[in-house]
Design a protein around this motif. Structure first.
Motif, PDB file in Angstrom:
ATOM      1  N   ASN A 128       0.674  -0.916   0.388  1.00  0.00           N
ATOM      2  CA  ASN A 128      -0.318   0.176  -0.270  1.00  0.00           C
ATOM      3  C   ASN A 128       0.958   1.405   0.312  1.00  0.00           C
ATOM      4  OD1 ASN A 128      -2.460  -1.348   0.370  1.00  0.00           O
ATOM      5  ND2 ASN A 128      -2.298  -1.180   2.440  1.00  0.00           N
ATOM      6  N   LEU A 129       1.944   0.906   0.939  1.00  0.00           N
ATOM      7  CA  LEU A 129       3.014   2.235   0.719  1.00  0.00           C
ATOM      8  C   LEU A 129       3.757   2.438  -0.229  1.00  0.00           C
ATOM      9  CD1 LEU A 129       4.512   4.339   2.377  1.00  0.00           C
ATOM     10  CD2 LEU A 129       6.497   2.629   2.454  1.00  0.00           C
ATOM     11  N   ILE A 130       3.891   1.599  -1.632  1.00  0.00           N
ATOM     12  CA  ILE A 130       4.472   1.591  -2.033  1.00  0.00           C
ATOM     13  C   ILE A 130       3.429   2.355  -3.794  1.00  0.00           C
ATOM     14  CG2 ILE A 130       5.056   0.206  -4.533  1.00  0.00           C
ATOM     15  CD1 ILE A 130       6.890  -1.155  -2.287  1.00  0.00           C
ATOM     16  N   ARG A 131       2.419   1.153  -3.805  1.00  0.00           N
ATOM     17  CA  ARG A 131       1.309   2.047  -4.355  1.00  0.00           C
ATOM     18  C   ARG A 131       0.741   3.019  -4.584  1.00  0.00           C
ATOM     19  NH1 ARG A 131      -3.072  -1.304  -2.567  1.00  0.00           N
ATOM     20  NH2 ARG A 131      -2.509  -3.053  -4.131  1.00  0.00           N
ATOM     21  N   GLN A 132      -0.032   3.511  -3.230  1.00  0.00           N
ATOM     22  CA  GLN A 132       0.034   5.478  -2.710  1.00  0.00           C
ATOM     23  C   GLN A 132       0.835   6.316  -3.084  1.00  0.00           C
ATOM     24  OE1 GLN A 132      -1.139   4.839   1.534  1.00  0.00           O
ATOM     25  NE2 GLN A 132      -2.992   4.686   0.426  1.00  0.00           N
ATOM     26  N   THR A 133       2.376   6.191  -3.117  1.00  0.00           N
ATOM     27  CA  THR A 133       4.132   6.534  -3.603  1.00  0.00           C
ATOM     28  C   THR A 133       3.771   7.000  -4.942  1.00  0.00           C
ATOM     29  OG1 THR A 133       4.867   5.799  -1.764  1.00  0.00           O
ATOM     30  CG2 THR A 133       5.964   7.215  -2.905  1.00  0.00           C
ATOM     31  N   TYR A 134       3.963   5.858  -5.491  1.00  0.00           N
ATOM     32  CA  TYR A 134       3.476   5.089  -7.030  1.00  0.00           C
ATOM     33  C   TYR A 134       2.884   6.578  -7.170  1.00  0.00           C
ATOM     34  CZ  TYR A 134       3.991   3.782 -11.666  1.00  0.00           C
ATOM     35  OH  TYR A 134       3.649   3.383 -12.983  1.00  0.00           O
ATOM     36  N   GLU A 135       1.394   6.812  -7.051  1.00  0.00           N
ATOM     37  CA  GLU A 135      -0.027   7.177  -7.721  1.00  0.00           C
ATOM     38  C   GLU A 135       0.830   9.175  -7.318  1.00  0.00           C
ATOM     39  OE1 GLU A 135      -2.938   5.409  -5.636  1.00  0.00           O
ATOM     40  OE2 GLU A 135      -2.989   3.808  -7.153  1.00  0.00           O
ATOM     41  N   ALA A 136       0.635   8.755  -5.898  1.00  0.00           N
ATOM     42  CA  ALA A 136       0.736   9.955  -6.004  1.00  0.00           C
ATOM     43  C   ALA A 136       1.559  10.983  -6.716  1.00  0.00           C
ATOM     44  CB  ALA A 136       1.615  10.344  -4.339  1.00  0.00           C
ATOM     45  N   MET A 137       3.357  10.684  -7.448  1.00  0.00           N
ATOM     46  CA  MET A 137       4.347  11.061  -7.643  1.00  0.00           C
ATOM     47  C   MET A 137       4.006  11.112  -9.367  1.00  0.00           C
ATOM     48  SD  MET A 137       8.352   9.124  -8.255  1.00  0.00           S
ATOM     49  CE  MET A 137       7.250   7.481  -9.519  1.00  0.00           C
ATOM     50  N   ALA A 138       2.768  10.050 -10.006  1.00  0.00           N
ATOM     51  CA  ALA A 138       2.234   9.893 -11.268  1.00  0.00           C
ATOM     52  C   ALA A 138       1.508  11.649 -10.925  1.00  0.00           C
ATOM     53  CB  ALA A 138       1.465   8.431 -11.123  1.00  0.00           C
ATOM     54  N   ALA A 139       1.098  11.930 -10.301  1.00  0.00           N
ATOM     55  CA  ALA A 139      -0.134  13.123 -10.328  1.00  0.00           C
ATOM     56  C   ALA A 139       0.965  14.438  -9.707  1.00  0.00           C
ATOM     57  CB  ALA A 139      -0.683  12.636  -9.218  1.00  0.00           C
ATOM     58  N   VAL A 140       2.040  14.300  -9.372  1.00  0.00           N
ATOM     59  CA  VAL A 140       2.859  15.720  -9.594  1.00  0.00           C
ATOM     60  C   VAL A 140       3.413  15.789 -10.750  1.00  0.00           C
ATOM     61  CG1 VAL A 140       4.736  16.646  -8.359  1.00  0.00           C
ATOM     62  CG2 VAL A 140       3.079  15.401  -7.001  1.00  0.00           C
ATOM     63  N   MET A 141       4.112  13.998 -11.445  1.00  0.00           N
ATOM     64  CA  MET A 141       4.342  14.566 -12.340  1.00  0.00           C
ATOM     65  C   MET A 141       3.596  14.697 -13.133  1.00  0.00           C
ATOM     66  SD  MET A 141       7.585  11.354 -12.499  1.00  0.00           S
ATOM     67  CE  MET A 141       8.637  11.743 -11.264  1.00  0.00           C
ATOM     68  N   GLY A 142       2.517  14.812 -13.407  1.00  0.00           N
ATOM     69  CA  GLY A 142       1.117  14.898 -14.330  1.00  0.00           C
ATOM     70  C   GLY A 142       0.973  16.101 -14.380  1.00  0.00           C
ATOM     71  N   GLY A 143       1.325  17.177 -13.801  1.00  0.00           N
ATOM     72  CA  GLY A 143       0.902  18.563 -13.210  1.00  0.00           C
ATOM     73  C   GLY A 143       0.167  19.164 -12.618  1.00  0.00           C
ATOM     74  N   ALA A 144       0.039  17.906 -11.165  1.00  0.00           N
ATOM     75  CA  ALA A 144      -1.362  18.783  -9.761  1.00  0.00           C
ATOM     76  C   ALA A 144      -1.067  19.486  -9.983  1.00  0.00           C
ATOM     77  CB  ALA A 144      -1.266  17.290  -9.930  1.00  0.00           C
ATOM     78  N   ASN A 145      -2.212  19.965  -9.178  1.00  0.00           N
ATOM     79  CA  ASN A 145      -2.048  21.324  -8.322  1.00  0.00           C
ATOM     80  C   ASN A 145      -2.037  20.816  -7.066  1.00  0.00           C
ATOM     81  OD1 ASN A 145      -0.879  22.912 -10.211  1.00  0.00           O
ATOM     82  ND2 ASN A 145      -3.082  23.600 -11.063  1.00  0.00           N
ATOM     83  N   GLY A 146      -2.549  20.558  -6.697  1.00  0.00           N
ATOM     84  CA  GLY A 146      -3.299  19.497  -5.167  1.00  0.00           C
ATOM     85  C   GLY A 146      -2.978  18.646  -5.522  1.00  0.00           C
ATOM     86  N   LEU A 147      -2.823  17.749  -4.150  1.00  0.00           N
ATOM     87  CA  LEU A 147      -2.923  15.695  -3.616  1.00  0.00           C
ATOM     88  C   LEU A 147      -3.447  15.563  -2.730  1.00  0.00           C
ATOM     89  CD1 LEU A 147      -1.101  13.424  -4.919  1.00  0.00           C
ATOM     90  CD2 LEU A 147       0.820  13.936  -3.744  1.00  0.00           C
ATOM     91  N   TRP A 148      -4.154  14.763  -2.678  1.00  0.00           N
ATOM     92  CA  TRP A 148      -4.817  14.041  -1.975  1.00  0.00           C
ATOM     93  C   TRP A 148      -4.623  13.125  -1.613  1.00  0.00           C
ATOM     94  CZ3 TRP A 148     -10.623  14.154  -0.519  1.00  0.00           C
ATOM     95  CH2 TRP A 148     -11.254  13.371   0.636  1.00  0.00           C
ATOM     96  N   VAL A 149      -4.284  12.641  -0.537  1.00  0.00           N
ATOM     97  CA  VAL A 149      -3.536  10.713  -0.381  1.00  0.00           C
ATOM     98  C   VAL A 149      -4.482   9.972   0.491  1.00  0.00           C
ATOM     99  CG1 VAL A 149      -2.026   9.109  -0.124  1.00  0.00           C
ATOM    100  CG2 VAL A 149      -1.561  10.476  -1.272  1.00  0.00           C
ATOM    101  N   VAL A 150      -5.672   9.852  -0.328  1.00  0.00           N
ATOM    102  CA  VAL A 150      -6.743   8.374   1.015  1.00  0.00           C
ATOM    103  C   VAL A 150      -6.482   7.488   1.296  1.00  0.00           C
ATOM    104  CG1 VAL A 150      -8.457  10.032  -0.013  1.00  0.00           C
ATOM    105  CG2 VAL A 150      -8.209   8.271  -0.857  1.00  0.00           C
ATOM    106  N   PRO A 151      -6.442   6.362   2.332  1.00  0.00           N
ATOM    107  CA  PRO A 151      -6.077   5.129   2.722  1.00  0.00           C
ATOM    108  C   PRO A 151      -7.185   4.457   2.138  1.00  0.00           C
ATOM    109  CG  PRO A 151      -6.775   5.955   4.851  1.00  0.00           C
ATOM    110  CD  PRO A 151      -6.975   7.408   3.844  1.00  0.00           C
ATOM    111  N   ILE A 152      -6.423   3.292   1.481  1.00  0.00           N
ATOM    112  CA  ILE A 152      -7.094   1.813   0.311  1.00  0.00           C
ATOM    113  C   ILE A 152      -8.072   2.186   0.798  1.00  0.00           C
ATOM    114  CG2 ILE A 152      -6.942   0.075  -0.519  1.00  0.00           C
ATOM    115  CD1 ILE A 152      -4.859   1.954  -1.867  1.00  0.00           C
ATOM    116  N   GLN A 153      -8.151   1.640   2.441  1.00  0.00           N
ATOM    117  CA  GLN A 153      -9.161   0.962   2.549  1.00  0.00           C
ATOM    118  C   GLN A 153     -10.140   2.470   3.788  1.00  0.00           C
ATOM    119  OE1 GLN A 153     -10.714  -2.277   2.832  1.00  0.00           O
ATOM    120  NE2 GLN A 153      -8.793  -3.388   2.323  1.00  0.00           N
ATOM    121  N   GLN A 154     -10.725   3.412   2.735  1.00  0.00           N
ATOM    122  CA  GLN A 154     -11.450   4.432   2.886  1.00  0.00           C
ATOM    123  C   GLN A 154     -12.382   4.462   4.704  1.00  0.00           C
ATOM    124  OE1 GLN A 154     -12.996   6.337   0.274  1.00  0.00           O
ATOM    125  NE2 GLN A 154     -11.594   6.192  -0.991  1.00  0.00           N
ATOM    126  N   ASP A 155     -12.842   3.115   4.419  1.00  0.00           N
ATOM    127  CA  ASP A 155     -13.892   4.125   6.032  1.00  0.00           C
ATOM    128  C   ASP A 155     -13.228   2.528   6.937  1.00  0.00           C
ATOM    129  OD1 ASP A 155     -15.389   5.652   4.502  1.00  0.00           O
ATOM    130  OD2 ASP A 155     -17.216   4.053   3.647  1.00  0.00           O
TER     131      ASP A 155
END
Length: 72
Positions: free
Chosen positions: A6-33
Motif C-alpha cells: 500500500n505504501l508503494i502503491r500510494q507513493t507511486y500514484e502520488a508521484m504520477a499525479a505530481v509529474m502529471g502537473g497536479a496542483n493539489g494532492l490528497w492521498v486517501v487510505p486504501i481501505q477508506q472507511d
C-alpha cells in the motif's frame, strides 16, 4: 493486504499525479472507511516521502529534460 504494498502503491500514484502537473494532492487510505491506524499514517506520510526523498517540491517541472521515465 500488505502494508508495504500500500505504501508503494500510494507513493507511486502520488508521484504520477505530481509529474502529471497536479496542483493539489490528497492521498486517501486504501481501505477508506475501514482503515486502521497504520493505513491512515501511511496516507498522511506519502507527501513527506515525496518531499524528503525525491525533492519534488524543489523543482518546477520534474520531467523537464527527460526522454524516458522508468518507474521501477
Amino acid at each position: 493486504m500488505d502494508a508495504n504494498t500500500n505504501l508503494i502503491r500510494q507513493t507511486y500514484e502520488a508521484m504520477a499525479a505530481v509529474m502529471g502537473g497536479a496542483n493539489g494532492l490528497w492521498v486517501v487510505p486504501i481501505q477508506q472507511d475501514k482503515a486502521n491506524e497504520l493505513e491512515l499514517r501511511i496516507a498522511r506520510n506519502v507527501s513527506s516521502i515525496l518531499i524528503h526523498e525525491s525533492y519534488l517540491d524543489k523543482v518546477a517541472d520534474p520531467t523537464a529534460g527527460s526522454y524516458y521515465l522508468d518507474f521501477f
